[in-house]
Design a protein around this motif. Structure first.
Motif, PDB file in Angstrom:
ATOM      1  N   ASP A  30       0.826  -1.206   0.000  1.00  0.00           N
ATOM      2  CA  ASP A  30       0.000   0.000   0.000  1.00  0.00           C
ATOM      3  C   ASP A  30       0.861   1.258   0.000  1.00  0.00           C
ATOM      4  O   ASP A  30       0.517   2.255  -0.623  1.00  0.00           O
ATOM      5  N   GLU A  31       1.968   1.188   0.738  1.00  0.00           N
ATOM      6  CA  GLU A  31       2.898   2.317   0.803  1.00  0.00           C
ATOM      7  C   GLU A  31       4.320   1.781   0.834  1.00  0.00           C
ATOM      8  O   GLU A  31       4.611   0.814   1.545  1.00  0.00           O
ATOM      9  N   ASN A  64       2.337   5.983  -4.468  1.00  0.00           N
ATOM     10  CA  ASN A  64       2.346   5.447  -3.100  1.00  0.00           C
ATOM     11  C   ASN A  64       3.747   5.329  -2.506  1.00  0.00           C
ATOM     12  O   ASN A  64       3.981   4.537  -1.604  1.00  0.00           O
TER      13      ASN A  64
END
Length: 161
Positions: A30-31, A64
């Motif tokens: 996600d990041e 991201n």
């Protein structure tokens, strides 16, 4: 729960091999935090602030990714960022041997943290930051081996290498 990974390194300078790893790892988490590590055993070409700025420019197309810097123990930094994964890029077997030992040490002191190894694309397997600095020092061509923002800054500083 948001899956956060840390990709640490000195990134002096960032190469297209690094960028390849960042782009691919960013699709897995996600990041992705690309964390510039202060290595007291190296004399960098770029300051920590300059490396952070160059990384931010070179990775601006990846939504991201967050660029950060740190000094101290990697496992402590990983915990501070609420991450559980370290991403390490590999070019060759010699990279694996070194990174494998580091991953085992981190696993011993912090069993929750996992290390993921990613092979760089074959087109960048020979590219290293030290090789780039050496090429630039002797007037070699680094086009296509580093992001354009990095090439611009290295060429500007090539007399200092």
């Amino acid at each position: 729960m948001k899956q956060i990974a840390i990709c640490p390194g000195s990134f002096d300078p960032i190469t297209n091999g690094h960028l390849d790893i960042f782009e691919r790892a960013s699709r897995m988490f996600d990041e992705l935090i690309v964390a510039v590590f202060h290595n007291p055993n190296k004399k960098p070409l770029f300051t920590m602030e300059e490396r952070v700025a160059l990384l931010a420019e070179a990775t601006g197309h990846i939504p991201n990714i967050r660029i950060d810097s740190f000094s101290g123990l990697l496992n402590v930094y990983v915990r501070e960022k609420n991450a559980h994964v370290i991403v390490r890029g590999l070019r060759a077997l010699s990279d694996f041997e070194y990174e494998f030992q580091r991953a085992l040490l981190i696993k011993k002191i912090d069993p929750v943290i996992e290390t993921v190894f990613m092979m760089t694309s074959s087109e960048y397997s020979f590219v290293s930051s030290s090789g780039i600095k050496e090429l630039a020092k002797f007037g070699g061509v680094i086009t296509g081996l580093v992001p354009s923002c990095v090439e611009r800054e290295i060429m500007r500083r090539s007399a200092q290498i």
